[in-house]
Scaffold this motif. Sequence first.
Motif, PDB file in Angstrom:
ATOM      1  N   GLU B  83       0.793  -1.310  -0.147  1.00  0.00           N
ATOM      2  CA  GLU B  83       0.117   0.019   0.092  1.00  0.00           C
ATOM      3  C   GLU B  83       0.710   1.357   0.140  1.00  0.00           C
ATOM      4  O   GLU B  83       0.452   2.298  -0.676  1.00  0.00           O
ATOM      5  CB  GLU B  83      -0.788  -0.047   1.146  1.00  0.00           C
ATOM      6  N   LEU B  84       1.880   1.301   0.756  1.00  0.00           N
ATOM      7  CA  LEU B  84       2.713   2.277   0.854  1.00  0.00           C
ATOM      8  C   LEU B  84       3.378   2.732  -0.412  1.00  0.00           C
ATOM      9  O   LEU B  84       3.400   3.719  -1.061  1.00  0.00           O
ATOM     10  CB  LEU B  84       3.745   2.348   1.876  1.00  0.00           C
ATOM     11  N   LEU B  87       1.020   4.172  -2.715  1.00  0.00           N
ATOM     12  CA  LEU B  87       0.989   5.894  -2.458  1.00  0.00           C
ATOM     13  C   LEU B  87       2.120   6.441  -2.881  1.00  0.00           C
ATOM     14  O   LEU B  87       1.829   7.745  -3.394  1.00  0.00           O
ATOM     15  CB  LEU B  87       0.841   5.945  -0.788  1.00  0.00           C
ATOM     16  N   ILE B  88       3.117   6.025  -2.771  1.00  0.00           N
ATOM     17  CA  ILE B  88       4.319   6.639  -3.396  1.00  0.00           C
ATOM     18  C   ILE B  88       4.091   7.036  -4.651  1.00  0.00           C
ATOM     19  O   ILE B  88       4.443   8.165  -5.473  1.00  0.00           O
ATOM     20  CB  ILE B  88       5.653   6.048  -3.170  1.00  0.00           C
ATOM     21  N   LEU B  90       1.529   7.293  -6.366  1.00  0.00           N
ATOM     22  CA  LEU B  90       0.042   8.202  -6.664  1.00  0.00           C
ATOM     23  C   LEU B  90       0.734   9.620  -6.196  1.00  0.00           C
ATOM     24  O   LEU B  90       0.487  10.484  -6.782  1.00  0.00           O
ATOM     25  CB  LEU B  90      -0.951   7.780  -5.623  1.00  0.00           C
ATOM     26  N   CYS B  91       1.654   9.721  -5.393  1.00  0.00           N
ATOM     27  CA  CYS B  91       2.201  11.043  -4.947  1.00  0.00           C
ATOM     28  C   CYS B  91       2.931  11.474  -6.230  1.00  0.00           C
ATOM     29  O   CYS B  91       2.908  12.584  -6.588  1.00  0.00           O
ATOM     30  CB  CYS B  91       3.285  10.935  -3.785  1.00  0.00           C
ATOM     31  N   ALA B  96       4.296  15.432  -7.180  1.00  0.00           N
ATOM     32  CA  ALA B  96       5.205  15.717  -5.901  1.00  0.00           C
ATOM     33  C   ALA B  96       6.391  15.040  -6.631  1.00  0.00           C
ATOM     34  O   ALA B  96       6.666  13.833  -6.625  1.00  0.00           O
ATOM     35  CB  ALA B  96       4.596  14.940  -4.817  1.00  0.00           C
ATOM     36  N   LEU B 101      11.028  10.880  -1.532  1.00  0.00           N
ATOM     37  CA  LEU B 101      10.444   9.775  -2.120  1.00  0.00           C
ATOM     38  C   LEU B 101      10.957   8.636  -2.556  1.00  0.00           C
ATOM     39  O   LEU B 101      10.616   7.377  -2.144  1.00  0.00           O
ATOM     40  CB  LEU B 101       9.499  10.293  -3.264  1.00  0.00           C
ATOM     41  N   MET B 104      12.332   6.848   0.541  1.00  0.00           N
ATOM     42  CA  MET B 104      11.260   5.862   1.219  1.00  0.00           C
ATOM     43  C   MET B 104      10.980   4.650   0.344  1.00  0.00           C
ATOM     44  O   MET B 104      10.729   3.704   1.029  1.00  0.00           O
ATOM     45  CB  MET B 104      10.076   6.908   1.374  1.00  0.00           C
TER      46      MET B 104
END
Lengths: 115, 115
Positions: B83-84, B87-88, B90-91, B96, B101, B104
Amino acid sequence: MENALRMVLLLDFYGPLLTDRQQEVFQMYFHDDLSLGEIGEELGVSRQAIYDIVRRTGLILEEFDSKLGLIERHRERQLLYGELLALIELCRQDGASSPHLIAMEEKILKARSTS
Amino acid sequence: MENALRMVLLLDFYGPLLTDRQQEVFQMYFHDDLSLGEIGEELGVSRQAIYDIVRRTGLILEEFDSKLGLIERHRERQLLYGELLALIELCRQDGASSPHLIAMEEKILKARSTS
């Protein structure tokens, strides 16, 4: 006290592998901070018997952890979550703005508190 | 086969709590896919003795997991990491952009492969 904290952590991770009596005594001694004598009185056995259970249970828990290493793995994950939260903050300082950053932060905070 | 995968996973998590012989036989049967007869021949004991070890070891491992639940916790973490990572992505799609990023992403990929 440092030892007591470690014992409580060991109990968290490996408690279900102990007998009910071992869990009960260990909890009373290290978590509820009762004395050996108080626990003995409460359970109707000698102070010495409680001492033996506490000592033996500590050794059993340490042996589980030497085999499975769950405390160290837990520590590593907590470290990872902290690093990820710091990186999210750095992304923000770079001007990156996205609702998905907030979603990540929430998921990590939740994992950190339940891990 | 689904059962064999589960057994290999159980062995990964709880193997160190088994005896050497239990680990060895379980590994040969579920990981190396040898037959009961082949293992018996290799270790110089009867096919029936191997069957008993395999069966009993499976029960022991399931009992460990019913108490500690490490497989489910592992599954939940793998889900979180997935999930993380999503989300990265999607950022990034939000425009972004930050070296943090990438940092991460690398930390999460590493945790996912070693968790």
